[in-house]
Every structure is written in C-alpha cells, then in structure tokens.
Scaffold this motif. Sequence first.
Motif: not given
Length: 134
Positions: A28-29, A51-54, A73-75, A106-109
């Motif tokens: 998770l990094a 697991i999936g990431h963004t 966070q702000s995409a 970043f990864c959204m979730p």
Amino acid sequence: MTGMSTDPRHAAEELLAAGPHEVITIGLAFMPGDITVPVGTTVTWRNGEAIGHTITSGAWGDVNESTGLRGVQSADGLFDHALAPMGQEGDTFSFTFSEPGEYLYFCMPHLTMNARVIVESEPTGAHQHQPHQH
C-alpha cells in the motif's frame, strides 16, 4: 523445493528490482515514493500487489504523522489510470513528463499511497562550456 524463496521480503526485493524510471505499488505504498527524472522521461508504474490501485495526478496533503493517511486530495486531470492487480492485463501505466516541475499523485482508494515525480529541466551535466570561436 524449487529454489524460490517463500520469504515475502525476498519477493518484495525481486519486485523492487525496477527499471530506473519505474515505480512499483507494494505494501500500500509507491516505491520509490519520490522519483526524480529529466524532462521528456516516460515513467512507468507497475502493480506489485493482488489488488487494484489508481495512479491519479493531483495535490494531496494533511498526512497524519501517526497513521500515514492523507486528509485531502484533489485530482487535477493530468492522468488518472486504474491499475489492474499484478499479473493481469493493465497492471502497468506509463506517462511522459514533457514539462519540468513537481507532479504529485496518489491512489484514490488507498489514503496511504501518496507520491511525487520531480521533473528536472535538464539532466545533470547537460551544460558544457563551448569555446568561443574567433
């Protein structure tokens, strides 16, 4: 025994044998968390987890020192890609950085996954003294 180590740290070390412009998602990094590249470089992200990431560009902040979780966070829309789990089609994403600057992503979730790409205008040593012609 096949000679393969079952030690997860060994597996992580093998995964982290990334190319010079590659970022791996593991534990998770993002590894490395910060990467510095010359302008014009294509950075590739590879999912090292099941697991999936963004990979989502944009500002993040208010990281809690105890938990490592970001508070905001702000995409920004520069890139936003869903990485498939490791070993599946779509488990990599590449982006070419054509302008110097600092790019947060970043990864959204997963609120512990915050990183940045620092794009330098010229590689070190690019300036060379040219002799004057008379």
